[in-house]
Design an enzyme around this catalytic site. Structure first.
Site, mmCIF file in Angstrom:
data_model
loop_
_atom_site.group_PDB
_atom_site.id
_atom_site.type_symbol
_atom_site.label_atom_id
_atom_site.label_comp_id
_atom_site.label_asym_id
_atom_site.label_seq_id
_atom_site.Cartn_x
_atom_site.Cartn_y
_atom_site.Cartn_z
ATOM 1 N N CYS A 92 0.831 -1.206 0.000
ATOM 2 C CA CYS A 92 0.000 0.000 0.000
ATOM 3 C C CYS A 92 0.872 1.265 0.000
ATOM 4 C CB CYS A 92 -0.975 -0.035 1.170
ATOM 5 S SG CYS A 92 -2.393 1.078 0.950
ATOM 6 N N HIS B 18 -3.582 -5.275 0.845
ATOM 7 C CA HIS B 18 -3.027 -5.704 2.135
ATOM 8 C C HIS B 18 -3.085 -7.235 2.262
ATOM 9 C CE1 HIS B 18 -2.581 -1.764 4.151
ATOM 10 N NE2 HIS B 18 -3.569 -1.408 3.348
ATOM 11 N N GLU C 152 -1.815 -8.965 4.576
ATOM 12 C CA GLU C 152 -1.760 -9.364 5.981
ATOM 13 C C GLU C 152 -3.135 -9.544 6.614
ATOM 14 O OE1 GLU C 152 -1.261 -4.791 6.033
ATOM 15 O OE2 GLU C 152 -0.887 -6.487 4.698
#
Length: 511
Positions: free
Chosen positions: A82, A169, A171
């Site tokens: 990002c 993202h 994660e």
């Protein structure tokens, strides 16, 4: 200085901690450092790769966050996520500008070229976007690896340099194959091996404790919770004859907490315990205090005073051990561009000057890793999977001033909540459950009489490491029974509400 397989430079994303967690789940030790860490400190960690986190800033803004440009010349694999992706694009002279179409939520991407990140993964997958800027052109020397409906440069990279950039993202759990992408970066780009586990951590920490402490003694503060119990067990495994385990009753404990703690340490863990009743001094210092941060500071300072007084009774005590976790450190300090959320009584609440050196063997690991370590050290599941209880105790579960009547009300309500959760099988399904005594009263009717009494909030959450949490979807009949019992059995409470906030934006505790 402890080495790290992968360093995560924090640019302020709410998800930064999840990056480290996802890598550790794969057996790769990742550590978070502020974005402006020096190149010297980075080199000292001897990382095999670097990840640039997301963040709220814009690379074209006057207050943009920039890391040392020298990281791009370290000959190390780098993954930008990002804001980290936009930072990499900006560094290599691409244009980053406000996006005409901001993206928040799920998006579909399509892989255009085989590469290390997407090795053995589907060509099409769902990811989680959270950005308001976009990369308008491809940086020189990079090529497109994946696209999305709104971004022709959703993923780009330079495989010779092993530089990769993701607009999404990986994660967060909403990214379908996010864990695999991070694992592939660690394994195929950085050549990391999956060797990080609690067995190796326990061995390393025991050696570190013996080396640091030498022949001195350690005062170990315990609360009966998972963290301090694991610290005590770890110290006992390393330097058992040099450990003095101390439990302080600060007057802010749950019902029968003191008796349970004493039994657990002496009978279950086989560790001698010194029990100190300091409730009067804690409660007197908290009188008329309503500010949450002030409560935490007072409790932290008073804890240290009590421990230092106890230390004077023992020769060669030079260290104080605490169950500080990685989450405590993160929430209590400004890591990179992240903001302080709250002081933890055993971190930000500590006095600047201490007569004892601090030893915190768990400060590099998350809550679920602490539980795994506890099992590795031989603690029972009953001890290891006990719900977390904050160091400041019930003081931060009473809104406003802390006093004995309020504590007694809260204890009674809390007992009922836990009884109902255990009897219905929900206790073991949830991360944490407790009552909060609100500093408001409300009108009610009991029998034919008007009441004007206290309101209690029930807080029950699901989580894996405490960094994020969602409210537990308890059945209505369970909530109804809890409410009915509290109102009928605890005089002084006439209203019960249920907290349906998640973390973020709320924290688990109210203060």
């Amino acid at each position: 200085m402890k080495k790290a397989d992968i360093l995560v430079l924090d640019f302020g994303s709410q998800y930064t901690q999840l990056i480290a967690r996802r890598l550790r789940e794969q057996g790769v030790y990742a550590e978070i450092l502020p974005f402006n860490v020096s190149l010297t400190d980075i080199k000292a960690k001897e990382p095999k790769g670097i990840i640039l986190s997301g963040g709220p800033a814009s690379v074209y803004a006057t207050d943009a966050y920039f890391c040392d440009k020298g990281i791009f010349d370290l000959n190390l694999p780098i993954l930008g996520i990002c804001y980290g992706m936009q930072l990499m694009a900006h560094h290599y002279k691409a244009t980053v500008a406000p996006a005409g179409h901001k993206e928040y939520g799920k998006a579909n991407i399509e892989i255009k070229k085989d590469n290390a990140l997407f090795k053995n993964l589907p060509k099409k997958q769902t990811v989680w976007m959270s950005h308001s800027d976009k990369v308008e052109n491809l940086p020189q020397g990079f090529e497109v690896l994946a696209t999305s409906e709104n971004s022709p440069f959703c993923v780009f990279g330079n495989e010779d340099k092993k530089f990769f950039a993701l607009q999404f993202h990986p994660e967060v759990q909403h990214s379908e194959f996010g864990k695999n992408i991070l694992k592939n970066f660690a394994k195929y780009a950085c050549n990391c091996e999956s060797v990080w586990n609690m067995g190796s951590f326990a061995k390393t920490q025991a050696e570190k404790i013996r080396e640091e402490v030498g022949n001195d003694k350690v005062l170990c503060a315990v609360s009966g919770g998972v963290d301090s119990s694991v610290v005590a067990a770890l110290l006992a495994s390393a330097i058992k004859e040099q450990v003095i385990v101390v439990f302080v009753d600060n007057g802010l404990l749950r019902s029968r907490e003191k008796e349970q703690v004493e039994f657990m340490f002496k009978n279950t863990l086989g560790i001698d315990l010194i029990s100190i009743d300091a409730s009067e001094i804690f409660l007197s210092r908290l009188a008329n205090v309503t500010d949450p941060e002030q409560k935490r500071k007072i409790i932290g300072n008073t804890f240290i005073e009590v421990f230092e007084e106890e230390a004077k009774k023992h020769k060669d005590v030079k260290y104080l051990a605490q169950g500080t976790l990685y989450t405590d450190i993160i929430e209590s300090s400004v890591v990179g561009a992240s903001k302080t959320i709250k002081s933890h009584h055993n971190v930000g609440g500590l006095p600047e000057k201490m007569n004892l050196k601090l030893i915190e063997p768990l400060k590099e690991i998350f809550k679920d890793e602490v539980r795994a370590l506890g099992l590795e050290l031989g603690l029972s599941k009953e001890v290891v999977y006990r719900h977390p209880f904050p160091g400041p105790g019930l003081a931060i579960r009473i809104m406003g001033e802390v006093n004995r009547p309020g504590l007694e009300l809260l204890r009674k309500a809390d007992v009922i909540l836990l009884e109902e959760l255990k009897s219905t099988g929900w206790y073991d399904k949830t991360w944490q459950a407790f009552c909060v005594l609100l500093n408001v009263k409300s009108v009610g009717v009991m029998g034919d009489n008007r009441t004007y009494d206290n309101a209690v909030c029930i807080r029950v959450v699901d989580a894996s490491d405490g960094m994020t949490a969602t409210f537990s979807h308890l059945p209505y009949e369970v909530l109804e029974n809890i409410s009915r019992r509290i109102i009928n059995e605890v005089e002084g409470i006439n209203r019960v509400v249920y907290d349906i906030s998640s973390k973020p934006p709320a924290t688990i505790e109210w203060e």
